[in-house]
Design a protein around this motif. Sequence first.
Motif, PDB file in Angstrom:
ATOM      1  N   LEU A  53       0.832  -1.201   0.000  1.00  0.00           N
ATOM      2  CA  LEU A  53       0.000   0.000   0.000  1.00  0.00           C
ATOM      3  C   LEU A  53       0.864   1.247   0.000  1.00  0.00           C
ATOM      4  O   LEU A  53       0.610   2.188  -0.756  1.00  0.00           O
ATOM      5  N   GLN A  54       1.907   1.257   0.819  1.00  0.00           N
ATOM      6  CA  GLN A  54       2.788   2.423   0.888  1.00  0.00           C
ATOM      7  C   GLN A  54       3.491   2.650  -0.449  1.00  0.00           C
ATOM      8  O   GLN A  54       3.621   3.781  -0.909  1.00  0.00           O
ATOM      9  N   THR A  55       3.889   1.573  -1.107  1.00  0.00           N
ATOM     10  CA  THR A  55       4.530   1.691  -2.425  1.00  0.00           C
ATOM     11  C   THR A  55       3.567   2.308  -3.439  1.00  0.00           C
ATOM     12  O   THR A  55       3.933   3.230  -4.170  1.00  0.00           O
ATOM     13  N   LEU A  56       2.331   1.796  -3.467  1.00  0.00           N
ATOM     14  CA  LEU A  56       1.332   2.353  -4.386  1.00  0.00           C
ATOM     15  C   LEU A  56       1.054   3.820  -4.066  1.00  0.00           C
ATOM     16  O   LEU A  56       0.907   4.644  -4.970  1.00  0.00           O
ATOM     17  N   ALA A  57       0.964   4.131  -2.783  1.00  0.00           N
ATOM     18  CA  ALA A  57       0.700   5.514  -2.370  1.00  0.00           C
ATOM     19  C   ALA A  57       1.852   6.420  -2.796  1.00  0.00           C
ATOM     20  O   ALA A  57       1.634   7.508  -3.336  1.00  0.00           O
ATOM     21  N   ASP A  58       3.082   5.955  -2.578  1.00  0.00           N
ATOM     22  CA  ASP A  58       4.250   6.747  -2.985  1.00  0.00           C
ATOM     23  C   ASP A  58       4.259   6.978  -4.494  1.00  0.00           C
ATOM     24  O   ASP A  58       4.534   8.078  -4.962  1.00  0.00           O
ATOM     25  N   GLY A  61       1.694   9.509  -5.370  1.00  0.00           N
ATOM     26  CA  GLY A  61       1.878  10.824  -4.768  1.00  0.00           C
ATOM     27  C   GLY A  61       0.796  11.176  -3.759  1.00  0.00           C
ATOM     28  O   GLY A  61       0.555  12.349  -3.496  1.00  0.00           O
ATOM     29  N   LEU A  62       0.133  10.154  -3.217  1.00  0.00           N
ATOM     30  CA  LEU A  62      -0.942  10.373  -2.250  1.00  0.00           C
ATOM     31  C   LEU A  62      -0.598   9.701  -0.933  1.00  0.00           C
ATOM     32  O   LEU A  62       0.107   8.686  -0.921  1.00  0.00           O
ATOM     33  N   PRO A  63      -1.128  10.212   0.160  1.00  0.00           N
ATOM     34  CA  PRO A  63      -0.985   9.477   1.425  1.00  0.00           C
ATOM     35  C   PRO A  63      -1.772   8.162   1.319  1.00  0.00           C
ATOM     36  O   PRO A  63      -2.783   8.096   0.614  1.00  0.00           O
ATOM     37  N   PRO A  64      -1.322   7.118   2.010  1.00  0.00           N
ATOM     38  CA  PRO A  64      -2.024   5.833   1.937  1.00  0.00           C
ATOM     39  C   PRO A  64      -3.512   5.941   2.270  1.00  0.00           C
ATOM     40  O   PRO A  64      -4.340   5.317   1.610  1.00  0.00           O
ATOM     41  N   THR A  66      -5.535   8.415   1.836  1.00  0.00           N
ATOM     42  CA  THR A  66      -6.248   9.046   0.720  1.00  0.00           C
ATOM     43  C   THR A  66      -6.441   8.051  -0.415  1.00  0.00           C
ATOM     44  O   THR A  66      -7.505   7.984  -1.031  1.00  0.00           O
ATOM     45  N   LEU A  67      -5.409   7.252  -0.668  1.00  0.00           N
ATOM     46  CA  LEU A  67      -5.495   6.242  -1.724  1.00  0.00           C
ATOM     47  C   LEU A  67      -6.585   5.217  -1.392  1.00  0.00           C
ATOM     48  O   LEU A  67      -7.433   4.906  -2.232  1.00  0.00           O
ATOM     49  N   VAL A  68      -6.592   4.725  -0.159  1.00  0.00           N
ATOM     50  CA  VAL A  68      -7.597   3.746   0.248  1.00  0.00           C
ATOM     51  C   VAL A  68      -8.990   4.375   0.194  1.00  0.00           C
ATOM     52  O   VAL A  68      -9.946   3.755  -0.275  1.00  0.00           O
ATOM     53  N   ARG A  69      -9.116   5.619   0.656  1.00  0.00           N
ATOM     54  CA  ARG A  69     -10.408   6.300   0.598  1.00  0.00           C
ATOM     55  C   ARG A  69     -10.887   6.414  -0.844  1.00  0.00           C
ATOM     56  O   ARG A  69     -12.065   6.205  -1.141  1.00  0.00           O
ATOM     57  N   SER A  70      -9.973   6.711  -1.768  1.00  0.00           N
ATOM     58  CA  SER A  70     -10.377   6.830  -3.181  1.00  0.00           C
ATOM     59  C   SER A  70     -10.885   5.494  -3.713  1.00  0.00           C
ATOM     60  O   SER A  70     -11.834   5.452  -4.492  1.00  0.00           O
ATOM     61  N   TRP A  71     -10.269   4.379  -3.274  1.00  0.00           N
ATOM     62  CA  TRP A  71     -10.734   3.062  -3.701  1.00  0.00           C
ATOM     63  C   TRP A  71     -12.133   2.788  -3.165  1.00  0.00           C
ATOM     64  O   TRP A  71     -12.990   2.257  -3.872  1.00  0.00           O
ATOM     65  N   ILE A  72     -12.347   3.144  -1.908  1.00  0.00           N
ATOM     66  CA  ILE A  72     -13.660   2.919  -1.295  1.00  0.00           C
ATOM     67  C   ILE A  72     -14.721   3.760  -2.001  1.00  0.00           C
ATOM     68  O   ILE A  72     -15.795   3.262  -2.367  1.00  0.00           O
ATOM     69  N   LEU A  73     -14.429   5.040  -2.200  1.00  0.00           N
ATOM     70  CA  LEU A  73     -15.397   5.926  -2.849  1.00  0.00           C
ATOM     71  C   LEU A  73     -15.665   5.480  -4.279  1.00  0.00           C
ATOM     72  O   LEU A  73     -16.799   5.528  -4.750  1.00  0.00           O
ATOM     73  N   ASP A  74     -14.629   5.012  -4.966  1.00  0.00           N
ATOM     74  CA  ASP A  74     -14.803   4.493  -6.324  1.00  0.00           C
ATOM     75  C   ASP A  74     -15.748   3.305  -6.308  1.00  0.00           C
ATOM     76  O   ASP A  74     -16.650   3.200  -7.132  1.00  0.00           O
ATOM     77  N   GLY A  75     -15.565   2.413  -5.360  1.00  0.00           N
ATOM     78  CA  GLY A  75     -16.443   1.259  -5.260  1.00  0.00           C
ATOM     79  C   GLY A  75     -17.876   1.659  -4.956  1.00  0.00           C
ATOM     80  O   GLY A  75     -18.817   1.116  -5.519  1.00  0.00           O
ATOM     81  N   LEU A  76     -18.049   2.639  -4.070  1.00  0.00           N
ATOM     82  CA  LEU A  76     -19.394   3.100  -3.731  1.00  0.00           C
ATOM     83  C   LEU A  76     -20.075   3.764  -4.919  1.00  0.00           C
ATOM     84  O   LEU A  76     -21.272   3.600  -5.125  1.00  0.00           O
TER      85      LEU A  76
END
Length: 133
Positions: A53-58, A61-64, A66-76
């Motif tokens: 997760l940290q690698t993907l976030a890096d 260019g997003l904090p982890p 924020t990245l996870v939140r974007s995945w959740i919101l995308d799914g919703l």
Amino acid sequence: MSSELEALLDAEAEHAEQHRDEPAKPGTKVSKPGHARSTVFSVRLNSDEVAALQTLADESGLPPSTLVRSWILDGLENGGTPVGLRLRHLIREAVRDELQAGEDSFKTRLRAEIREALLSDVEVDQHRGASSG
């Protein structure tokens, strides 16, 4: 706008740019108007998952978080199914359809070849029968 205020804003902007990677000072409140988040979810991840997760976030260019939140919101936004999962499903269906079409085409060609082989065997047998008789 007065030149004094303009100069002050320019100086603040310059200072912010020079120090943008520094952590915020204690007591600093960071907020995003209209984006108030009131509920926190805790998610347990093992160390490999956190590292991935940290690698993907890096890389993004997003904090982890924020990245996870974007995945959740995308799914919703997409009926509970994340875009990546929907794409994998669509690709799987397309490949299955192509294989099915290829299989149908193969079966059709195979049937034609078998029919042709059987007909030529019949012709050979008929030719043998005619010449021996």
